[in-house]
Design an enzyme around this catalytic site. Sequence first.
Site, mmCIF file in Angstrom:
data_model
loop_
_atom_site.group_PDB
_atom_site.id
_atom_site.type_symbol
_atom_site.label_atom_id
_atom_site.label_comp_id
_atom_site.label_asym_id
_atom_site.label_seq_id
_atom_site.Cartn_x
_atom_site.Cartn_y
_atom_site.Cartn_z
ATOM 1 N N LYS A 61 -3.991 -12.345 2.102
ATOM 2 C CA LYS A 61 -3.968 -11.314 3.149
ATOM 3 C C LYS A 61 -5.361 -11.104 3.724
ATOM 4 C CE LYS A 61 -2.385 -6.672 4.205
ATOM 5 N NZ LYS A 61 -1.573 -5.541 3.763
ATOM 6 N N PHE B 235 -7.635 1.433 -3.833
ATOM 7 C CA PHE B 235 -6.801 0.824 -4.892
ATOM 8 C C PHE B 235 -6.538 1.779 -6.056
ATOM 9 C CE2 PHE B 235 -8.319 -3.848 -3.992
ATOM 10 C CZ PHE B 235 -7.607 -3.834 -2.816
ATOM 11 N N SER C 146 -9.073 -5.547 1.748
ATOM 12 C CA SER C 146 -9.187 -4.092 1.805
ATOM 13 C C SER C 146 -10.642 -3.735 2.049
ATOM 14 C CB SER C 146 -8.730 -3.453 0.496
ATOM 15 O OG SER C 146 -9.167 -2.104 0.477
ATOM 16 N N LYS D 125 2.766 1.314 -4.085
ATOM 17 C CA LYS D 125 1.796 0.562 -4.888
ATOM 18 C C LYS D 125 2.329 0.259 -6.284
ATOM 19 C CE LYS D 125 -2.310 2.510 -2.612
ATOM 20 N NZ LYS D 125 -3.194 1.447 -2.123
ATOM 21 N N GLY E 219 0.784 -1.222 0.000
ATOM 22 C CA GLY E 219 0.000 0.000 0.000
ATOM 23 C C GLY E 219 0.814 1.269 0.000
ATOM 24 N N ASN F 102 -11.905 -0.936 1.302
ATOM 25 C CA ASN F 102 -12.233 0.230 0.477
ATOM 26 C C ASN F 102 -12.668 -0.091 -0.945
ATOM 27 O OD1 ASN F 102 -11.579 1.986 2.626
ATOM 28 N ND2 ASN F 102 -9.417 1.620 2.210
ATOM 29 N N THR F 103 -12.806 -1.375 -1.252
ATOM 30 C CA THR F 103 -13.384 -1.778 -2.531
ATOM 31 C C THR F 103 -14.662 -2.527 -2.192
ATOM 32 O OG1 THR F 103 -11.266 -1.879 -3.661
ATOM 33 C CG2 THR F 103 -13.035 -3.242 -4.576
HETATM 34 C C1 LIG Z 1 -2.587 4.500 3.241
HETATM 35 C C2 LIG Z 1 -2.631 3.005 3.289
HETATM 36 C C3 LIG Z 1 -2.820 2.292 2.111
HETATM 37 C C4 LIG Z 1 -2.857 0.894 2.137
HETATM 38 N N1 LIG Z 1 -3.021 0.209 0.977
HETATM 39 C C5 LIG Z 1 -3.002 -1.146 0.985
HETATM 40 C C6 LIG Z 1 -3.107 -1.867 -0.216
HETATM 41 O O1 LIG Z 1 -3.172 -1.306 -1.310
HETATM 42 N N2 LIG Z 1 -3.104 -3.229 -0.143
HETATM 43 C C7 LIG Z 1 -2.996 -3.895 1.052
HETATM 44 O O2 LIG Z 1 -2.992 -5.129 1.062
HETATM 45 N N3 LIG Z 1 -2.873 -3.225 2.212
HETATM 46 C C8 LIG Z 1 -2.882 -1.875 2.198
HETATM 47 N N4 LIG Z 1 -2.749 -1.196 3.387
HETATM 48 C C9 LIG Z 1 -2.696 -1.951 4.637
HETATM 49 C C10 LIG Z 1 -1.279 -2.194 5.128
HETATM 50 O O3 LIG Z 1 -0.570 -3.002 4.235
HETATM 51 C C11 LIG Z 1 -1.311 -2.882 6.499
HETATM 52 O O4 LIG Z 1 -1.930 -4.138 6.357
HETATM 53 C C12 LIG Z 1 -2.064 -2.073 7.538
HETATM 54 O O5 LIG Z 1 -1.787 -0.697 7.398
HETATM 55 C C13 LIG Z 1 -1.704 -2.504 8.959
HETATM 56 O O6 LIG Z 1 -0.324 -2.317 9.203
HETATM 57 P P1 LIG Z 1 0.235 -1.005 10.001
HETATM 58 O O7 LIG Z 1 -0.572 -0.888 11.259
HETATM 59 O O8 LIG Z 1 1.689 -1.307 10.221
HETATM 60 O O9 LIG Z 1 0.024 0.154 9.102
HETATM 61 C C14 LIG Z 1 -2.710 0.201 3.371
HETATM 62 C C15 LIG Z 1 -2.498 0.930 4.552
HETATM 63 C C16 LIG Z 1 -2.451 2.310 4.515
HETATM 64 C C17 LIG Z 1 -2.211 3.072 5.803
#
Ligand SMILES: Cc1cc2nc3c(=O)[nH]c(=O)nc-3n(C[C@H](O)[C@H](O)[C@H](O)COP(=O)(O)O)c2cc1C
Length: 342
Positions: free
Chosen positions: A214, A115, A175, A66, A63, A177-178
């Site tokens: 995931k 995404f 996610s 990307k 994330g 958000n989709t």
């Molecule tokens: C801004 C943002 C965008 C993210 N985009 C994705 C993504 O595109 N795909 C995904 O699998 N996880 C995405 N994540 C989730 C992170 O990979 C992670 O699983 C989640 O933030 C928990 O870890 P953390 O507490 O260390 O941030 C995103 C997280 C953040 C903060």
Amino acid sequence: MDLYAALRPLLFRLDPETAHNLAFWLGERVCSWPHLPQPQHPDALRRTILGLDFPTPLGLAAGLDKGATLLPLWQSLGFGHVEIGTVTPRPQPGNPKPRLFRFPEAGLILNRMGFNSEGAEVVAARLRNRPAGLIVGGNLGKNKETPEAQALDDYRAAYRLIAPQVDYVALNVSSPNTPGLRNLQAPEALKPLLVGMLEVRKEMGLERQPLLLKLAPDLAPEDLDAIVEVAVTAGISGLIATNTTLDRGVVAEPLRTRVVAKGAGGLSGAPLKAKAREVRRRILASLRGRLPLVACGGLGSAEDIQGALDDGAALAQIYSALIFEGPALITRIHQGLVAKEF
Ligand SMILES: Cc1cc2nc3c(=O)[nH]c(=O)nc-3n(C[C@H](O)[C@H](O)[C@H](O)COP(=O)(O)O)c2cc1C
């Protein structure tokens, strides 16, 4: 000198996505330096997981990068692996802005990026120039407009382009958000998805390449058990837990009211820590060592990561803590893991 600590007041005064874009602009300049330092990790940190030799258990979660634009920088900063993506098969803009919010006082991020992706073709082309010696995972998702019933086609299309360029693939069905994406975690939907993906892996002669799944932290314990059985039976390689949470209850008042006011999205960072750990422990108990688990969610220190490894996780990933603490955190984590001093 800690450059990030010096820049942070400026970055944190900017709108989060503008700060992100500025940091990436700077990062791209750094990536073009001919002699980026290559950290040597102590042998104590090495581990072979999924048939891959990880120089350290610490990786960058999906994330942040990307589009796989800053791989030499992540390697130079000391990550042992980087999960790029989520990549969707076709390019898409993601949700309308604003869609990214930070709450530094709590080490919390709220995002509903949705995404935003340059699409698998562009990202695959960029990956052809990836640096040697860094383990790269490709995290895949579906396009927003693709109906849930056709999700497998999207994952397959992205897989065909990305898988040949990476060391492992992660299927993102978590996610928030989709719309509808998380429904793919339901065992009835998950089974055909995993079986279908293992078929395409075989078709492409990539049987030895790890395929991971995931998961969200918002699943009930019994659902986690059922998902673990589907994953093990289907024959995938491992699990990543967790993605962001929809649960606003992880944030204490009075901050919760402010977070709720920002609207939809997933929460990450320190407030997710306890919930993600609980979910991981349930998954690990259910797995009984049958597959490796990659820990993610709220990890922000050597102690947190050692805790996840002691629980039985094979690797750990961070995202939010890196935003708040900067790249010096990577070195601090490594020093703490080696010295076992927290
Ligand atoms: C801004 C943002 C965008 C993210 N985009 C994705 C993504 O595109 N795909 C995904 O699998 N996880 C995405 N994540 C989730 C992170 O990979 C992670 O699983 C989640 O933030 C928990 O870890 P953390 O507490 O260390 O941030 C995103 C997280 C953040 C903060």
